[in-house]
Design an enzyme around this catalytic site. Sequence first.
Site, PDB file in Angstrom:
ATOM      1  N   ASP A   1      -4.017   0.426 -11.754  1.00 40.23           N
ATOM      2  CA  ASP A   1      -4.999   1.166 -10.511  1.00 40.23           C
ATOM      3  C   ASP A   1      -5.569   2.234 -11.090  1.00 40.23           C
ATOM      4  O   ASP A   1      -4.692   3.159 -11.498  1.00 40.23           O
ATOM      5  CB  ASP A   1      -4.182   1.095  -9.112  1.00 40.23           C
TER       6      ASP A   1
ATOM      7  N   TYR B   1      -8.304   5.738 -10.088  1.00 38.60           N
ATOM      8  CA  TYR B   1      -8.604   6.856  -9.081  1.00 38.60           C
ATOM      9  C   TYR B   1      -9.826   7.097  -9.292  1.00 38.60           C
ATOM     10  O   TYR B   1     -10.309   8.479  -9.674  1.00 38.60           O
ATOM     11  CB  TYR B   1      -7.497   7.849  -9.410  1.00 38.60           C
TER      12      TYR B   1
ATOM     13  N   HIS C   1     -13.105  10.316  -2.956  1.00 40.78           N
ATOM     14  CA  HIS C   1     -11.867   9.780  -2.509  1.00 40.78           C
ATOM     15  C   HIS C   1     -10.766  10.897  -3.066  1.00 40.78           C
ATOM     16  O   HIS C   1      -9.790  11.557  -2.414  1.00 40.78           O
ATOM     17  CB  HIS C   1     -11.483   8.489  -2.921  1.00 40.78           C
TER      18      HIS C   1
ATOM     19  N   ARG D   1      -2.866  18.575  -1.389  1.00 44.35           N
ATOM     20  CA  ARG D   1      -2.725  19.918  -2.268  1.00 44.35           C
ATOM     21  C   ARG D   1      -3.707  20.791  -1.524  1.00 44.35           C
ATOM     22  O   ARG D   1      -4.441  21.428  -2.348  1.00 44.35           O
ATOM     23  CB  ARG D   1      -2.920  19.600  -3.866  1.00 44.35           C
TER      24      ARG D   1
ATOM     25  N   GLU E   1      -6.300   0.568   1.220  1.00 42.35           N
ATOM     26  CA  GLU E   1      -7.241   1.283   0.201  1.00 42.35           C
ATOM     27  C   GLU E   1      -8.304   0.190  -0.168  1.00 42.35           C
ATOM     28  O   GLU E   1      -7.952  -0.780  -0.852  1.00 42.35           O
ATOM     29  CB  GLU E   1      -6.653   1.934  -1.167  1.00 42.35           C
TER      30      GLU E   1
ATOM     31  N   GLU F   1     -10.927  -1.404  -2.393  1.00 42.58           N
ATOM     32  CA  GLU F   1     -11.010  -1.194  -3.840  1.00 42.58           C
ATOM     33  C   GLU F   1     -11.740  -2.466  -4.279  1.00 42.58           C
ATOM     34  O   GLU F   1     -11.882  -3.718  -3.601  1.00 42.58           O
ATOM     35  CB  GLU F   1      -9.583  -1.218  -4.406  1.00 42.58           C
TER      36      GLU F   1
ATOM     37  N   ASP G   1      -5.388  -2.124  -1.759  1.00 40.83           N
ATOM     38  CA  ASP G   1      -4.076  -1.447  -2.053  1.00 40.83           C
ATOM     39  C   ASP G   1      -3.167  -0.734  -1.312  1.00 40.83           C
ATOM     40  O   ASP G   1      -3.517   0.429  -0.933  1.00 40.83           O
ATOM     41  CB  ASP G   1      -4.611  -0.515  -3.257  1.00 40.83           C
TER      42      ASP G   1
ATOM     43  N   ARG H   1       2.079   6.095   2.893  1.00 43.89           N
ATOM     44  CA  ARG H   1       1.571   7.479   2.592  1.00 43.89           C
ATOM     45  C   ARG H   1       2.843   8.351   2.852  1.00 43.89           C
ATOM     46  O   ARG H   1       2.869   9.424   1.932  1.00 43.89           O
ATOM     47  CB  ARG H   1       0.454   8.214   3.605  1.00 43.89           C
TER      48      ARG H   1
ATOM     49  N   GLN I   1       5.019   7.558  -0.255  1.00 45.67           N
ATOM     50  CA  GLN I   1       4.376   8.104  -1.313  1.00 45.67           C
ATOM     51  C   GLN I   1       4.407   9.757  -1.635  1.00 45.67           C
ATOM     52  O   GLN I   1       4.598  10.060  -2.504  1.00 45.67           O
ATOM     53  CB  GLN I   1       2.709   7.703  -1.414  1.00 45.67           C
TER      54      GLN I   1
ATOM     55  N   TYR J   1       6.407  10.892  -5.119  1.00 44.40           N
ATOM     56  CA  TYR J   1       5.361  10.884  -6.363  1.00 44.40           C
ATOM     57  C   TYR J   1       5.343  12.072  -7.176  1.00 44.40           C
ATOM     58  O   TYR J   1       4.542  11.788  -8.365  1.00 44.40           O
ATOM     59  CB  TYR J   1       3.810  10.505  -5.731  1.00 44.40           C
TER      60      TYR J   1
ATOM     61  N   LYS K   1       3.383   1.977  -2.912  1.00 40.66           N
ATOM     62  CA  LYS K   1       2.389   1.130  -3.454  1.00 40.66           C
ATOM     63  C   LYS K   1       2.775  -0.237  -3.913  1.00 40.66           C
ATOM     64  O   LYS K   1       2.275  -1.021  -3.699  1.00 40.66           O
ATOM     65  CB  LYS K   1       1.573   1.669  -4.553  1.00 40.66           C
TER      66      LYS K   1
ATOM     67  N   THR L   1      -0.181  -5.600  -2.658  1.00 39.76           N
ATOM     68  CA  THR L   1      -1.619  -5.506  -3.200  1.00 39.76           C
ATOM     69  C   THR L   1      -2.397  -6.992  -2.634  1.00 39.76           C
ATOM     70  O   THR L   1      -1.926  -7.810  -3.495  1.00 39.76           O
ATOM     71  CB  THR L   1      -1.571  -5.209  -4.601  1.00 39.76           C
TER      72      THR L   1
ATOM     73  N   THR M   1      -9.477   3.547  -4.764  1.00 38.06           N
ATOM     74  CA  THR M   1     -10.064   3.636  -3.502  1.00 38.06           C
ATOM     75  C   THR M   1     -11.629   4.247  -3.656  1.00 38.06           C
ATOM     76  O   THR M   1     -12.010   5.022  -3.923  1.00 38.06           O
ATOM     77  CB  THR M   1      -9.541   4.435  -2.592  1.00 38.06           C
TER      78      THR M   1
ATOM     79  N   GLU N   1      -7.973   9.325   4.818  1.00 42.96           N
ATOM     80  CA  GLU N   1      -9.327  10.094   4.793  1.00 42.96           C
ATOM     81  C   GLU N   1     -10.090  10.035   5.953  1.00 42.96           C
ATOM     82  O   GLU N   1     -10.565  10.803   6.620  1.00 42.96           O
ATOM     83  CB  GLU N   1     -10.311   9.497   3.458  1.00 42.96           C
TER      84      GLU N   1
END
Lengths: 409, 409
Positions: A121, A123, A128, A137, A194, A196, A228, A232, A235, A239, A248, A252, A342, A356
């Site tokens: 997968d 990114y 996104h 972050r 997600e 995709e 996907d 959250r 994760q 992560y 994840k 899927t 995503t 989001e």
Amino acid sequence: MPEQSPLDLAEGDLFGPHNLPYGVFSTADEPERRRVGVRIGGHVLDAGAAALTLGSPYAALLARPTLNPLLAAGRTAWRDVRRALTAWVTSPAHRADIEPLLHPVTAVTLHLPYEVADYVDFYASEHHATNVGRIFRPDGDALTPNWKHLPIGYHGRAGTVVVSGTDVVRPSGQRKAPTDPAPVFGPSVKLDIEAEVGFVVGTPSTHGTPVPLADYREHVFGLFLLNDWSARDIQAWEYVPLGPFLGKSFATSVSAWVTPLEALDAAHTAPPARDFPLLPYLDDSDEEEPGGYDIRIEVRINGEVVSAPPFATMYWTAAQQLAQMTVNGASLRTGDLFGSGTVSGPEVNQRGSLLELTWNGRDPIELATGKRTFLEDGDEVTMTAWAPGPHGTRVGLGEVTGRIVPASE
Amino acid sequence: MPEQSPLDLAEGDLFGPHNLPYGVFSTADEPERRRVGVRIGGHVLDAGAAALTLGSPYAALLARPTLNPLLAAGRTAWRDVRRALTAWVTSPAHRADIEPLLHPVTAVTLHLPYEVADYVDFYASEHHATNVGRIFRPDGDALTPNWKHLPIGYHGRAGTVVVSGTDVVRPSGQRKAPTDPAPVFGPSVKLDIEAEVGFVVGTPSTHGTPVPLADYREHVFGLFLLNDWSARDIQAWEYVPLGPFLGKSFATSVSAWVTPLEALDAAHTAPPARDFPLLPYLDDSDEEEPGGYDIRIEVRINGEVVSAPPFATMYWTAAQQLAQMTVNGASLRTGDLFGSGTVSGPEVNQRGSLLELTWNGRDPIELATGKRTFLEDGDEVTMTAWAPGPHGTRVGLGEVTGRIVPASE
């Protein structure tokens, strides 16, 4: 008045003879007999049976329980089979042979169309990645320093790729909010989607030999919608430092239909301008064919549209992702899948995840079925999409849908 | 004096009848015919041929080109097959039938013994994780806050798992030292090893249903040595925020021999005391069988021992890793592999990677073949190991070896 043929499609049908996506189906009277089907309008053509009836040499690739033999046959075979199928569903001479081999799509069971080898997968949406960076972050730069130099990706779980329509059990796991003194265990409270686009590899590559940008269409057979699913809370706690894992790996979902790249020749579009010069193996400025696809996605929760992510805005292309994935010599196998990451556009209503759309739950969205921050049990998520086809037509991608069922005890 | 039988083994042979690891081999006269072999001393028993000759019902599981049918057959079959094999190689009554079915191990070709489904790699040695944290994140805590609450893992590339003896092409990729103004491309200059123990899943599990600690031996068939080759420069630039990808995906070498868990009953040992109470799904304090294994590994570069990592020091056990991997409902498939993560003990000469042994190149090691920070082209890395067996014996694990060849042009 004669009964109308299933081959007489309404003008503008998303699944006309310009599309012809592949899947695998079985019928109620022979539930164990999986075989390759090709979608035409609201029907599925038993492709292997058609090949046998018409004495086609492609029966060996089509009268099979998965797409893998066709995927492995290579680009020349893909083109020849598509040409034959187009003739079968459009030529009046074949009608009498073909019509008895059509099944209404609502009357068959659709299966995972390929055996998945590895699943990667990416990114690749700048919007996104920027949104996620700001949410997860908040004190750092939204994009990590590597983001515009290489398509970031990671391996996902191949064994839990499921076909559209499969229920998704809410996963349980560890989470730890900053205010929790210790991690707690339980069903995820931030279950997300997600939106995709996924790609499936047909022709394998040699271990030790990278696949250059220009060879993308020698290896990739087709694309499809992919959801996907992401927990959250699980994760966020797990992560660092090795990336997403259990957040994840529970499921899927992929569409039952693979659209061959040949159906999307009119959908190519240039990716956004690059902010940094790319290293030669990723530099697509001289490629003949622009690497993006103008695919318009819609995401519905319980039937209500919540987002319309535009695939044309993706920063990294599928060809670049394939080049990245193999530049270290890693080999490709028939059935390898890779997801775009995503798809989120610049607008709020173009975001491809609830993370989001609700800004990690801060701004709930209002649905007819109630307020949502993340998914509730019973919610059904459906993604559909189309892309420009030849002569002003539209090419529909097969939908991907899934319903959340409560966590197991 | 009669010729000695290959079944008359020297005392202390690491591959005596108490061991009997499984592999897949072919012979020079029939290179295409892969079949299950069982190692006894310096020989390989053609297990399917033995089953046929002796009229055993297990021929259907053993006369096959991979171990997967045996793996899928489940724990009762594993026990019964092992009991039969033990009788065949130890009972004088079977000698005349068995001896003609033995091939010197040096005369056969050994193949990847299973079809790999998913591959997960963990990070379960506290000493390794602490060393890596100090090297890569010198300004932060060495261990991330989650480390002692869950076994951290991520998915690796199943398609590039190769059998011991396969050459490893030096990978190329992007790297960016802090002093580089922009990323540069080229062959990795920090090519490394990771000494690990791998586990292979036999019995699958149901999607949506976690596998509890107590069911570990229902699902895991056996273990083997694993070298998780790593390009540290590629990894350092790519791994934030989604974890290792190309720095690891170019090759993972596994032993040609899978040691069944039943051969390791005398090797169980308690893992280190836990610093934090564990959530119930990971709490193994009440398990009947201690979850660690007393496996002593040796790592050689060009024949010279550079490290002796003690597997008994691992913080997280294989049963905990299996419980973690499935607690979100992710299913297991026959052929799933998981790696322990690099095995490093508390002492400098017990570190399982050159990253740690040379402290990221700061402290080169001296070999007869020259100074090393990381691997040079032509270097051959070999891992061997043994564990306590019944009645004072030692159970050898099959070696895993690989030689670095120059990057492709």
